[in-house]
Design a protein around this motif. Sequence first.
Motif: not given
Length: 626
Positions: A260-268
Amino acid sequence: MADCGGAGKMQFENDDHTSALLEEMKYLYDNNLLTDVTLRVEQLEFCCHRNMLAATSPYFKAMFTTRLTESKMDSINLYEVDAWSVKQVIEYAYTGKLEITKHNAQNLLAAASLFQISPIHSACAKFMETQLDAHNCIGIQMFAHVHSCEELRLKAMEYVEKNFYDVCHTEEFLSLTADRLAEIVASDELNVECEEVVFEAILRWVRHSEAERHKYLGDLLPNVRLCLLNMKYINDNIRQNQLVKRCPRCLRLLRNLEEFERNPDHYKGEHRFNISLRSGMIKPEHCLLFIGGVDQNRPSINCYNPLTRETFFMADFPEMENRSGYYSVEDPACVVTEDNLIFVAGGNYLYRDNWGETPSDEESIEEFEEEDVVRKDFYQYDNDHNMWVHRAPMLFPKSNFTLAYADQKIYCFGGLTVNQHPTEIIECYDIIKNRWNYVGMMPTTLVDLTSVTHNGKIYILGGRTGVGAHNVVMRYDPKKAEWTPLAGMPTPRFKFGACVVGDEIYVAGGQIYSHSSHTITREALKSVEIYNMEENQWRQGPELNEDMYNCGLALINSNLYACGTTEYQRSPFRIYRYNTVCRLDMVKNRWDQIESDLCDIHDFSCVAARLHTRKLSQVFRPEVDT
């Protein structure tokens, strides 16, 4: 009381009959006369009258008036209730009186719940609300849930949330079930300044009985808002924790957090991370409040943040919400304590049947005087629920007066009382005891005066009597009840603003009586004057942008703001009023106008206080909010 309404008959009513009947029934009970049923509880017996029990309790009414077996029994055993509480309930049935203490409140409420006696049930619940503390709030909440006391349950839950840091260090907290703990730590309303407090509270609960509770950590850790923690704390205190290391669900949660921290917009990932701030992390905003006042636009803008220029609606006074037609409170007094408690008192309560029936713009309210009621009501503002809470009323009704705070007490000076009579009476309200007391008299009568407090002393400034304005300045010592006259203001004025800035008092705006024509009129002022308290001297300050009365001065984030009512006459028959807000530029020594037409309300009390505006309704203003 008798009513001879017509020939040959008379209506008679004995006003003392009810109390006399109760007293006689109590005598019969005390002396065991004409009793017809015995209640057995534990090892005690109580001989009573069925009709008294049935009239007090729906439980006993159903027992004695239906075909239940107990309706024919002379002796009845009661269970699930203690004997002492039954004795008190019986005493209540015969007297209507009851003593509730911290030692008997819970048992009495349980008995009232069983016997369905709503007045006792409500009284015990209200009493228990006053007894909430960090060590009992969790137990009281669970007790309230069992006995269907929803209001008490909510109050107890609010106490847990607002005092979470203290509560999480108590024995009651450590005795919570896992489900109940999860409900608490999931709340948005926790009053914590940092999320570390929540994580450490969970760990403390688990370690209290680690062998039994370590299995719940996987359910509880997702309620910690990990995104609100810095990565160093997570690495040093969560990843390295032995309980976390032994929990597969916790480890998956931490891996999901990395994604989530690395890429919150694409977190699944499977976990949903809550990034909302807790209540205690959201700092209150310093706002200008317009309390009371007259305005046809209901509800009126009465909360303004001068930094963001956002506007909000605060709640009306309780009576305002319960009346139909047009209602307003003119010229109340308001004060904010050093602890940010907001109090409002008195004022003229104006009632109109409809919106059109309002005073004309060029006149005041004289033609409606028969409907104006000066009051002694006293309220405290509850920001959490956006409501005004009744407190003990003043000793005397009044309007056009001032309130001042000093050392946990609120002092009331000057104003008009019933029939527009000026008053010199000084009243004092004890915040802790919720009680008003008479403390003395002012040296002179003053109306529409202003007060400020500095170093425990109260400064009284200006005001009017009749059609004369005053430049008077006096210092009142509440501890000694002594008055000291000081250098008067250069300009007499009333309905003006005053504020302490360092060791000086700024006064601005207000009104003065003009005798320039054949009639006496009020004229607004733009002058600003500054009083040096050490030197007891006045000097001129920078003038306001416009003439302004009903003025308030407030220091917010080291900036001095002035707000008040300005007016102009567009035609011979109509005066237009609007409220402006200015900010003093200390470097350039001038006022900058930041609002030219904030709202139309007038005859209000203006103060500054810190509010959680998210609890209020925001007013959308296209010129500001777009």
